[in-house]
Design an enzyme around this catalytic site. Structure first.
Site, short mmCIF file in Angstrom:
data_model
loop_
_atom_site.label_atom_id
_atom_site.label_comp_id
_atom_site.label_asym_id
_atom_site.label_seq_id
_atom_site.Cartn_x
_atom_site.Cartn_y
_atom_site.Cartn_z
N ARG A 1 -2.03 10.97 2.85
CA ARG A 1 -3.23 11.52 3.90
C ARG A 1 -3.85 12.83 3.02
O ARG A 1 -2.44 13.87 2.58
CB ARG A 1 -1.98 11.85 4.56
N TYR B 1 12.51 -8.05 8.40
CA TYR B 1 12.54 -6.84 8.05
C TYR B 1 11.85 -6.39 9.49
O TYR B 1 11.00 -6.57 9.59
CB TYR B 1 12.78 -5.55 7.64
N ARG C 1 19.61 -7.34 0.52
CA ARG C 1 20.64 -5.82 -0.14
C ARG C 1 21.26 -5.28 1.15
O ARG C 1 21.38 -5.27 1.97
CB ARG C 1 19.25 -4.99 0.15
N ASP D 1 11.30 -3.69 12.58
CA ASP D 1 11.21 -1.62 13.71
C ASP D 1 11.89 -1.92 14.75
O ASP D 1 11.39 -3.69 15.39
CB ASP D 1 10.29 -0.60 13.48
N ARG E 1 19.56 8.70 0.20
CA ARG E 1 19.30 9.73 0.66
C ARG E 1 20.30 10.53 1.62
O ARG E 1 21.66 9.65 1.71
CB ARG E 1 17.81 9.69 1.41
N GLU F 1 23.97 7.83 1.38
CA GLU F 1 22.93 6.48 1.68
C GLU F 1 23.41 5.74 0.41
O GLU F 1 22.76 6.00 -0.14
CB GLU F 1 22.31 6.06 2.49
N ARG G 1 0.64 -0.68 -0.01
CA ARG G 1 -0.26 0.21 0.00
C ARG G 1 0.65 1.20 -0.45
O ARG G 1 2.09 1.28 0.33
CB ARG G 1 -0.81 -0.07 1.14
C1 LIG Z 1 19.31 0.97 7.50
C2 LIG Z 1 18.52 0.67 8.64
C3 LIG Z 1 17.54 1.52 8.84
C4 LIG Z 1 16.66 1.40 10.41
N1 LIG Z 1 16.25 2.52 10.94
C5 LIG Z 1 14.87 2.05 11.84
C6 LIG Z 1 14.67 2.95 11.88
O1 LIG Z 1 14.32 4.41 11.25
N2 LIG Z 1 13.85 2.77 13.19
C7 LIG Z 1 13.11 1.29 13.13
O2 LIG Z 1 12.27 1.23 14.41
N3 LIG Z 1 13.88 0.44 12.59
C8 LIG Z 1 14.94 1.20 11.82
N4 LIG Z 1 15.70 -0.11 11.67
C9 LIG Z 1 15.57 -1.47 12.65
C10 LIG Z 1 16.42 -2.27 13.20
O3 LIG Z 1 17.96 -1.04 12.96
C11 LIG Z 1 16.30 -2.88 13.70
O4 LIG Z 1 15.38 -3.13 14.67
C12 LIG Z 1 16.96 -3.31 15.05
O5 LIG Z 1 18.29 -3.32 15.20
C13 LIG Z 1 17.27 -5.41 15.07
O6 LIG Z 1 17.99 -5.30 15.78
P1 LIG Z 1 19.00 -7.30 16.26
O7 LIG Z 1 19.45 -7.03 17.59
O8 LIG Z 1 17.50 -8.02 15.96
O9 LIG Z 1 19.95 -7.25 14.83
P2 LIG Z 1 20.98 -6.08 14.85
O10 LIG Z 1 21.21 -4.82 15.71
O11 LIG Z 1 22.04 -6.38 13.81
O12 LIG Z 1 22.62 -6.95 16.12
C14 LIG Z 1 23.32 -8.01 15.85
C15 LIG Z 1 24.35 -8.22 16.24
O13 LIG Z 1 24.61 -9.25 16.71
C16 LIG Z 1 25.51 -9.44 16.12
N5 LIG Z 1 26.09 -10.21 15.54
C17 LIG Z 1 25.63 -11.89 14.04
N6 LIG Z 1 26.53 -12.86 13.28
C18 LIG Z 1 27.38 -12.80 15.25
C19 LIG Z 1 28.20 -14.32 15.07
N7 LIG Z 1 28.42 -15.49 14.39
N8 LIG Z 1 29.33 -13.19 16.86
C20 LIG Z 1 28.76 -12.38 17.06
N9 LIG Z 1 28.15 -11.22 17.28
C21 LIG Z 1 27.41 -11.96 15.98
C22 LIG Z 1 25.87 -8.03 14.63
O14 LIG Z 1 27.30 -7.89 14.76
C23 LIG Z 1 25.19 -7.60 15.69
O15 LIG Z 1 25.88 -6.65 16.64
C24 LIG Z 1 16.86 0.22 10.34
C25 LIG Z 1 17.36 -0.64 10.46
C26 LIG Z 1 18.25 -0.32 9.18
C27 LIG Z 1 18.79 -1.47 8.06
#
Ligand SMILES: Cc1cc2nc3c(=O)[nH]c(=O)nc-3n(C[C@H](O)[C@H](O)[C@H](O)COP(=O)(O)OP(=O)(O)OC[C@H]3O[C@@H](n4cnc5c(N)ncnc54)[C@H](O)[C@@H]3O)c2cc1C
Length: 373
Positions: A179, A351, A252, A353, A283, A303, A175
């Site tokens: 607004r 993905y 990606r 948030d 951006r 980016e 979608r």
């Molecule tokens: C470009 C971008 C913009 C974003 N913007 C927003 C936003 O505006 N608002 C929002 O709500 N969310 C946003 N997000 C989403 C947000 O980043 C995620 O929801 C969140 O960070 C995910 O947390 P996580 O702990 O699952 O993963 P991650 O933050 O990726 O943490 C995983 C960790 O595991 C570690 N790891 C992985 N494999 C291993 C291994 N083998 N050994 C040891 N350590 C390891 C990594 O190094 C990392 O530190 C965005 C994401 C991206 C990519």
């Protein structure tokens, strides 16, 4: 009887999922070790201080949620400011407000009333004569008409995915909210903001009492790490955990170019999208505006979307049929693990948030700790 292991929990990954789980486990008297292969905690929400500005090193992060429990939870570790995400779009030098709202429609067509805007969009949708959209281009035009598509969607999306919009599947865009009010607030959620002092304060608050080892890859010695704790919480790539036996999941990636500029205010807004195809970045982020900074210099980040290869950061899962089928096979193996819990965006190949990650970590933690110790 087997000897008790050194830790109750080994948590692989200090991103939001790992940090919330660790916090909850420690609160319930569990002994935890968190390891991360990076040299900092926080995963993708990590900020680096440059020129006294919190720079979002892995892309701009704006916290938003409708869930009061999650909002109160994060605010118990750090106060959030009143930042409201109102990105601008730059198309061939012309500026437009986002998300698509009455300001955008005025800038596009000079229309001033919601009815005029509705009529304009409807006439463009009707003109396109698309009944069943067969690709992303047709899908977008059938939802918002040609002008919005050409100026604000096409180039940006093609850069994001590295393919022409007419070669991309329609399902990518489900979608496109429009607004009919003069409201540039990107999110509809009730709560929104940026931690005052940056996201590191949130992670520091969560991990205050947790033992952490950085620069430590779980796969450097999987067996040794698994043996150190009764239970492992794994937030890394699930395909790697299973040695890619069903194949590699595709992503990606993004490349960030950070630059310090000797000026106080470069673009007047935290986020400006570049929606034409010929500009290679999607951006420019000016980080100080997330915290209403008044520092003498500024830091901007361009980016650039990129194809992913295993040495690069895996940012956006490609949830097409092929990859989702592979993921389902890994997920089924995960279900049978008694001493491993998978969590976070990489282990779920999805993905999410930040508020969703926190919600799922709290839910999984409550499953572990709801019964008496
Ligand atoms: C470009 C971008 C913009 C974003 N913007 C927003 C936003 O505006 N608002 C929002 O709500 N969310 C946003 N997000 C989403 C947000 O980043 C995620 O929801 C969140 O960070 C995910 O947390 P996580 O702990 O699952 O993963 P991650 O933050 O990726 O943490 C995983 C960790 O595991 C570690 N790891 C992985 N494999 C291993 C291994 N083998 N050994 C040891 N350590 C390891 C990594 O190094 C990392 O530190 C965005 C994401 C991206 C990519």
């Amino acid at each position: 009887m087997d000897e008790k292991k050194e830790y109750d929990y080994l948590i692989v990954g200090s991103g939001l999922f790992g940090a919330v789980f660790a916090h909850e486990a420690i609160k319930h008297g569990k002994k935890c070790l968190i390891i991360d292969k990076r040299n900092h905690i926080g995963g993708n929400v990590y900020c680096e201080k440059i020129e006294d500005i919190n720079v979002h090193k892995y892309g701009a992060h704006i916290f938003h949620t409708n869930d009061k429990t999650i909002w109160d939870y994060v605010n118990s570790f750090v106060e959030f400011n009143r930042y409201t995400n109102s990105p601008m779009a730059n198309y061939k030098g012309q500026l437009f407000n986002l998300p698509f709202n009455m300001n955008t429609f005025y800038q596009l067509w000079g229309v001033k009333t919601p009815q005029e805007a509705r009529d304009k969009i409807k006439s463009q949708i009707d003109q396109a004569l698309i009944t069943i959209p067969s690709n992303l281009q047709e899908q977008a035009i059938s939802l918002v008409g040609n002008d919005i598509y050409e100026k604000l969607i096409k180039g940006y999306t093609e850069k994001q995915w590295g393919r022409s919009a007419n070669e991309l599947p329609a399902f990518i865009i489900k979608r496109l909210p429009v607004r009919f009010t003069y409201d540039n607030n990107y999110f509809n959620d009730k709560y929104q903001g940026i931690p005052i002092g940056g996201y590191n304060k949130l992670i520091d608050g969560l991990l205050g009492n947790c033992e952490v080892r950085l620069g430590t890859d779980y796969f450097s010695n999987k067996q040794q790490w698994s043996d150190i704790a009764e239970h492992t919480v794994f937030t890394g790539n699930i395909d790697q955990f299973y040695e890619y036996r069903f194949g590699k999941l595709e992503y990606r990636s993004l490349r960030f170019e950070h630059e310090v500029l000797d000026e106080e205010n470069h673009q007047g807004n935290a986020v400006v999208n570049y929606t034409e195809r010929d500009i290679p970045y999607t951006r420019i982020i000016e980080h100080k505006h997330f915290e209403f900074g008044t520092q003498p210099k500024t830091v901007v980040t361009k980016e650039f979307p990129e194809d992913w290869t295993p040495e690069k950061e895996a940012y956006y899962p490609i949830n097409d049929k092929k990859n989702n089928e592979i993921f389902e096979k890994y997920k089924m193996l995960g279900v049978d693990e008694l001493n491993v819990t998978f969590g976070g965006r990489l282990a779920n190949y999805q993905y999410y948030d930040m508020h969703q990650i926190i919600g799922s970590a709290l839910k999984i933690a409550s499953g572990h700790f709801s019964s008496p110790n």
